[in-house]
Design a protein around this motif. Structure first.
Motif, mmCIF file in Angstrom:
data_model
loop_
_atom_site.group_PDB
_atom_site.id
_atom_site.type_symbol
_atom_site.label_atom_id
_atom_site.label_comp_id
_atom_site.label_asym_id
_atom_site.label_seq_id
_atom_site.Cartn_x
_atom_site.Cartn_y
_atom_site.Cartn_z
ATOM 1 N N SER A 2 43.445 42.683 69.395
ATOM 2 C CA SER A 2 43.465 43.709 68.354
ATOM 3 C C SER A 2 44.301 43.204 67.178
ATOM 4 O O SER A 2 44.789 42.081 67.176
ATOM 5 C CB SER A 2 44.049 45.004 68.912
ATOM 6 O OG SER A 2 45.379 44.776 69.351
ATOM 7 N N SER A 64 33.652 45.899 51.091
ATOM 8 C CA SER A 64 32.632 45.747 52.143
ATOM 9 C C SER A 64 31.956 44.388 52.081
ATOM 10 O O SER A 64 31.733 43.753 53.114
ATOM 11 C CB SER A 64 31.579 46.856 52.033
ATOM 12 O OG SER A 64 32.143 48.097 52.332
ATOM 13 N N ARG A 67 34.396 41.729 53.364
ATOM 14 C CA ARG A 67 34.597 41.842 54.817
ATOM 15 C C ARG A 67 33.359 41.398 55.594
ATOM 16 O O ARG A 67 33.481 40.703 56.601
ATOM 17 C CB ARG A 67 35.013 43.258 55.189
ATOM 18 C CG ARG A 67 36.433 43.550 54.761
ATOM 19 C CD ARG A 67 36.889 44.925 55.153
ATOM 20 N NE ARG A 67 38.291 45.100 54.781
ATOM 21 C CZ ARG A 67 38.948 46.225 54.931
ATOM 22 N NH1 ARG A 67 38.361 47.294 55.440
ATOM 23 N NH2 ARG A 67 40.223 46.295 54.575
ATOM 24 N N ARG A 68 32.174 41.772 55.121
ATOM 25 C CA ARG A 68 30.947 41.307 55.793
ATOM 26 C C ARG A 68 30.864 39.788 55.733
ATOM 27 O O ARG A 68 30.509 39.135 56.718
ATOM 28 C CB ARG A 68 29.711 41.924 55.144
ATOM 29 C CG ARG A 68 29.347 43.299 55.631
ATOM 30 C CD ARG A 68 27.949 43.734 55.195
ATOM 31 N NE ARG A 68 27.669 43.489 53.783
ATOM 32 C CZ ARG A 68 28.014 44.304 52.785
ATOM 33 N NH1 ARG A 68 28.652 45.431 53.055
ATOM 34 N NH2 ARG A 68 27.705 44.001 51.537
ATOM 35 N N THR A 91 37.788 39.478 63.489
ATOM 36 C CA THR A 91 36.925 40.092 62.486
ATOM 37 C C THR A 91 36.072 41.208 63.079
ATOM 38 O O THR A 91 35.474 41.984 62.343
ATOM 39 C CB THR A 91 36.019 39.045 61.801
ATOM 40 O OG1 THR A 91 35.249 38.373 62.794
ATOM 41 C CG2 THR A 91 36.858 38.051 61.010
ATOM 42 N N SER A 92 36.044 41.302 64.401
ATOM 43 C CA SER A 92 35.322 42.402 65.051
ATOM 44 C C SER A 92 36.147 43.696 65.089
ATOM 45 O O SER A 92 35.640 44.738 65.500
ATOM 46 C CB SER A 92 34.939 42.002 66.481
ATOM 47 O OG SER A 92 36.117 41.723 67.234
ATOM 48 N N ALA A 93 37.393 43.650 64.636
ATOM 49 C CA ALA A 93 38.253 44.846 64.643
ATOM 50 C C ALA A 93 37.618 45.941 63.792
ATOM 51 O O ALA A 93 37.067 45.672 62.715
ATOM 52 C CB ALA A 93 39.644 44.511 64.116
ATOM 53 N N LYS A 94 37.712 47.168 64.265
ATOM 54 C CA LYS A 94 37.137 48.296 63.531
ATOM 55 C C LYS A 94 37.873 48.506 62.208
ATOM 56 O O LYS A 94 37.258 48.676 61.161
ATOM 57 C CB LYS A 94 37.194 49.565 64.378
ATOM 58 C CG LYS A 94 36.599 50.759 63.681
ATOM 59 C CD LYS A 94 36.652 52.004 64.535
ATOM 60 C CE LYS A 94 36.045 53.156 63.742
ATOM 61 N NZ LYS A 94 36.721 54.388 63.941
ATOM 62 N N ASP A 95 39.188 48.520 62.261
ATOM 63 C CA ASP A 95 39.999 48.728 61.067
ATOM 64 C C ASP A 95 40.737 47.447 60.728
ATOM 65 O O ASP A 95 41.531 46.955 61.523
ATOM 66 C CB ASP A 95 41.005 49.871 61.293
ATOM 67 C CG ASP A 95 40.320 51.201 61.519
ATOM 68 O OD1 ASP A 95 39.391 51.524 60.756
ATOM 69 O OD2 ASP A 95 40.713 51.910 62.458
ATOM 70 N N TRP A 96 40.471 46.919 59.533
ATOM 71 C CA TRP A 96 41.119 45.694 59.083
ATOM 72 C C TRP A 96 42.391 46.037 58.327
ATOM 73 O O TRP A 96 42.411 46.990 57.539
ATOM 74 C CB TRP A 96 40.205 44.924 58.159
ATOM 75 C CG TRP A 96 39.059 44.224 58.809
ATOM 76 C CD1 TRP A 96 38.415 44.574 59.960
ATOM 77 C CD2 TRP A 96 38.402 43.061 58.330
ATOM 78 N NE1 TRP A 96 37.406 43.704 60.223
ATOM 79 C CE2 TRP A 96 37.368 42.755 59.229
ATOM 80 C CE3 TRP A 96 38.584 42.249 57.214
ATOM 81 C CZ2 TRP A 96 36.520 41.659 59.052
ATOM 82 C CZ3 TRP A 96 37.743 41.163 57.047
ATOM 83 C CH2 TRP A 96 36.728 40.866 57.961
#
Length: 154
Positions: A2, A64, A67-68, A91-96
Motif C-alpha cells: 500500500s 488522470s 496517472r494513467r 500504481t495499482s493503489a486506489k488513492d495516490w
C-alpha cells in the motif's frame, strides 16, 4: 503493498539521489529555472491553461492522464513533495499520494530507477514529463489539455 511514507533514511537517500541525478536547483528565481536538468526526450508544459478552470475539470483531466500514463509504464512509484512527507506506492493503489500538479511545492512522481516520471515546478508553473514510454503515453492528451509544450529536451 500500500502507500507507505518514506522513513527518514529512505527520504534522505531518494532526495539526495534526485538532487544528484537531476541537478535539482530549488529556487523562485526565474533565472534558475527550470529547476532540474530535464532529461533527454522530456517534454514540459505550462500549466497556465488551468488558470481559467472553474470546477477544475481541466486539472482533473490532466491528473488522470498523467496517472494513467504512469500506471501503464510502472508498477511502483515514489511521490516526492519537496521538504514534506514523501511516499512509495504501487500504481495499482486506489488513492495516490500527491498530484502531478505542483500545489505550492515541487511535486515529483518517479520510478524507483528514476528512469521516468514527472516534475512539477510551482513557480515556473510547469510540469515536465520524462521517460520515452511515459512521454509517448501522455503527450497527445496533455497537449490537448494544456496546449503546445513549452519546451522539449533534446
Amino acid at each position: 503493498m500500500s502507500v507507505e511514507s518514506l522513513g527518514e533514511a529512505e527520504y534522505r537517500r531518494v532526495w539526495d539521489r534526485f538532487h544528484a541525478e537531476f541537478a535539482f536547483k530549488p529556487s523562485t528565481d526565474r533565472f534558475q529555472w527550470p529547476g532540474i536538468d530535464e532529461p533527454a526526450g522530456s517534454v514540459t508544459w505550462s500549466l497556465s491553461a488551468l488558470d481559467d478552470d472553474p470546477g477544475y475539470l481541466l486539472l482533473d483531466r490532466m491528473v488522470s492522464a498523467v496517472r494513467r500514463g504512469l500506471a501503464s509504464c510502472a508498477d511502483e512509484l515514489y511521490a516526492l513533495d519537496w521538504q514534506h512527507e514523501s511516499y512509495r506506492f504501487p500504481t495499482s493503489a486506489k488513492d495516490w499520494p500527491l498530484s502531478p500538479f505542483p500545489d505550492g511545492d515541487y511535486h515529483c512522481y518517479l520510478t524507483p530507477d528514476f528512469a521516468l516520471g514527472t516534475f512539477g515546478h510551482p513557480w515556473e508553473y510547469t510540469v515536465c514529463v520524462f521517460g520515452d514510454a511515459l512521454v509517448t503515453a501522455v503527450s497527445a492528451e496533455l497537449t490537448e489539455i494544456l496546449g503546445d509544450p513549452l519546451r522539449r529536451s533534446a
